[in-house]
Design an enzyme around this catalytic site. Sequence first.
Site, PDB file in Angstrom:
ATOM      1  CD  GLU B  39      16.328  11.148  -7.747  1.00 25.18           C
ATOM      2  OE1 GLU B  39      15.801  10.039  -7.947  1.00 25.18           O
ATOM      3  OE2 GLU B  39      16.627  11.924  -8.653  1.00 25.18           O
ATOM      4  CB  ALA B  69       8.597   8.165  -6.459  1.00 26.67           C
ATOM      5  CD  GLU B  70      10.487  12.602  -2.820  1.00 25.93           C
ATOM      6  OE1 GLU B  70       9.417  12.576  -3.461  1.00 25.93           O
ATOM      7  OE2 GLU B  70      11.516  13.160  -3.249  1.00 25.93           O
ATOM      8  CD  GLN B  92      17.974  14.837  -3.662  1.00 32.02           C
ATOM      9  OE1 GLN B  92      17.287  15.489  -4.422  1.00 32.02           O
ATOM     10  NE2 GLN B  92      18.727  13.837  -4.057  1.00 32.02           N
ATOM     11  CG  ASP B  94      14.230  20.459   4.923  1.00 28.48           C
ATOM     12  OD1 ASP B  94      13.759  20.940   3.881  1.00 28.48           O
ATOM     13  OD2 ASP B  94      15.274  20.867   5.469  1.00 28.48           O
ATOM     14  CG  PHE B  96      12.779  17.337  -1.688  1.00 30.34           C
ATOM     15  CD1 PHE B  96      12.186  18.591  -1.752  1.00 30.34           C
ATOM     16  CD2 PHE B  96      13.935  17.123  -2.411  1.00 30.34           C
ATOM     17  CE1 PHE B  96      12.752  19.614  -2.498  1.00 30.34           C
ATOM     18  CE2 PHE B  96      14.513  18.137  -3.162  1.00 30.34           C
ATOM     19  CZ  PHE B  96      13.928  19.380  -3.204  1.00 30.34           C
ATOM     20  N   PRO B  99       5.802  14.167   0.472  1.00 31.90           N
ATOM     21  CG  PRO B  99       6.425  14.406  -1.770  1.00 31.90           C
ATOM     22  CD  PRO B  99       6.834  14.770  -0.375  1.00 31.90           C
ATOM     23  CG  HIS B 139      16.022  23.120  -1.296  1.00 34.25           C
ATOM     24  ND1 HIS B 139      15.051  23.607  -2.126  1.00 34.25           N
ATOM     25  CD2 HIS B 139      16.652  22.145  -2.002  1.00 34.25           C
ATOM     26  CE1 HIS B 139      15.087  22.969  -3.289  1.00 34.25           C
ATOM     27  NE2 HIS B 139      16.053  22.078  -3.229  1.00 34.25           N
TER      28      HIS B 139
END
Lengths: 386, 337
Positions: B39, B69-70, B92, B94, B96, B99, B139
């Site tokens: 992303e 969409a990970e 992007q 840690d 995130f 998923p 984050h």
Amino acid sequence: MTVQELPGAGASHRSTPPPAWRPRTDAAPLLPDPEPYRVLGTPAADRLDPELMRRCYAELVRGRRYNAQATALTRQGRLAVYPSTVGQEACEIAAAMVLEEQDWLFPSYRDTLAAVARGLDPVEALTLLRGDWHTGYDPRERRIAPLSTPLATQLPHAVGLAHAARLRGDDVVALAMVGDGGTSEGDFHEAMNFAAVWQAPVVFLVQNNGFAISVPLAKQTAAPTLAHKAVGYGMPGRLVDGNDIAAMHEVLSEAVRRARAGGGPTMIEAVTYRIEAHTNADDATRYRGDAEVEAWKAHDPIQLLERELTARGLLDEAGIQAAKDAAEEMAAALRDGMNAEPVLDPMDLFENVYAQQTGRLREQAAMLRAELDAAEQDAAEEEDPS
Amino acid sequence: MTTVAAKPTTTKPATMAQALNRAMRDAMAEDPTVHVMGEDVGALGGVFRITDGLAKEFGEDRCTDTPLAEAGILGAAVGMAMYGLRPVVEMQFDAFAYPAFEQLISHVAKMRNRTRGAMPLPITIRVPYGGGIGGVEHHSDSSEAYYVATPGLTVVTPATVEDAYGLLRASIASDDPVVFLEPKRLYWSKADWSPEAPAAVPGIGEALVRRTGTSATLITYGPSLPVCMEAAEAAREEGWDLEVVDLRSLVPFDEETVVASVRRTGRAVVVHESGGFGGPGAEIAARVTERCFHHLEAPVLRVTGFDIPYPPPMLEKHHLPGVDRILDTVARLQWEN
């Protein structure tokens, strides 16, 4: 309070959509038929290719026999588990038949029959369910991805592979199979979305067999049909009678052709029914009645085709017998293959975890080697106490 | 697995972010099967600008902005790797990456094994990790314990500009999936470095003694390395001569370098940001104890983040292992019965 009655609704100051707004695509051509598409027993059957349909018939009979044999092997303890596709053979066979050699199949754990119909050795196809190894074949050589147990997780793989093939300029289509329950998973959504955004040459085949183990479709989704979901991603959704192999073959072929020509993905919902329980561990009488099962048995994929072909004089007793004989031959070979005890090397546990074994794994391998050697020595001493 | 050429003749200040960018550029230029995806990696160059300019230089097919969409990103990368590409995936932040865990654990980590070596997956998963940048919730996680507990994954983390380049090149070249943990608070750390002739660096699975000493060994990695180096300098005033080992690679774990160091010094402290309970330090302390028991003058101690969800940024300084906490712990190594 209706939407119209909400405060502010219909007020004269309501703004028009901003200039950049436009529908991304016209939804109408993407919408599925209101009824599952059928060929057998309809005037459309006039255009059937007799040779293709006789092949379909032989494959269906073989597929049914395969299901029966695998189920029997489960009862004999030769297979840890077997998720049957009795009643769903038309979906499995058609999925395999529409693919070219260079294409890829991405099956779920229930789709061993599709893998076998694609040419995979029945014994190799069953190693996962027998328990001697996870994947008993080279996926690249067969162009069949490993049978995926986590639901819908193989769908993004199909998208990535098809996308990669297209980037490389190769003529490859990926066909990915999933059940009705799998459509609730996040990976289903992400795969459909990626495929549509990337216009990847992928065909998604959803076999809606009525139940995700025990949970019926009505508790799985509130969508009008599963095929409608395709529209939200910007790809065509097709609704097909999954027990009608002529319809399945036609719709799948069309989707594969479209993907191959650069037209992007298609999602197909095959409406079918799982005649047997989810697996041998399941008691289907707890969640569905006999009448429902009997009604679906009357809509049997083999019988549908057999009736059509015999009525048209395209199949006779000899043809039916020949299909049965070929199926028996396959079943006998499968029995023989499965009755041979697999030869397992425990040291294989440490192979293929990493390209180069780590020090940690070398230590653990040495520990197991020592245990095995000690056991062997004990056995030898027991045999010859002198 | 050592990647690169001889010592540079001229160097100039470069950041870790630049070295990472350069590593991807060089890998993409050398090998057309290397694809960067994630992303915001395209026009924006990533939220940390680590992929800056790659889409422009190699085209959007080689550096691809994906849907947000990970699981889809990593799942698609699996399929691409199945077809012979080498995807480099950016997650992007840690937290995130969570998923994508099912793809990571059920497929990425196991594909080589379940196909008996027929289908290795050479995927590099870049995860900016750790705190100290004032990021809000989700984050700043240090997720390495999840990764190191998953067989089949290689897990590396650079702490220097040289390693950022060398380890990323080695990760992309690896035939195994690599979780490449980028200490985001070191992105802007600088070193004299030449992108034209990057220093030869040790490969994956080799730890480095960053500072020699005789009183005790600090075992660390990633964002905690500079903190440990600072602590080692400060400890001189207390009469402690500390050795600092940078693991660089958590899996495989270079036990020999660690064990040799602790046998020399007789004392060890493991330092990392992630929580202590079930964290990598627990494993390292156990291994050091098993192999160095008769050389140890004191129990192996740990300085870690607290066992709490990552705190809000205004409190994170209390959570992150700092120089004082390390020095206090080192003082406890003066073991008395």
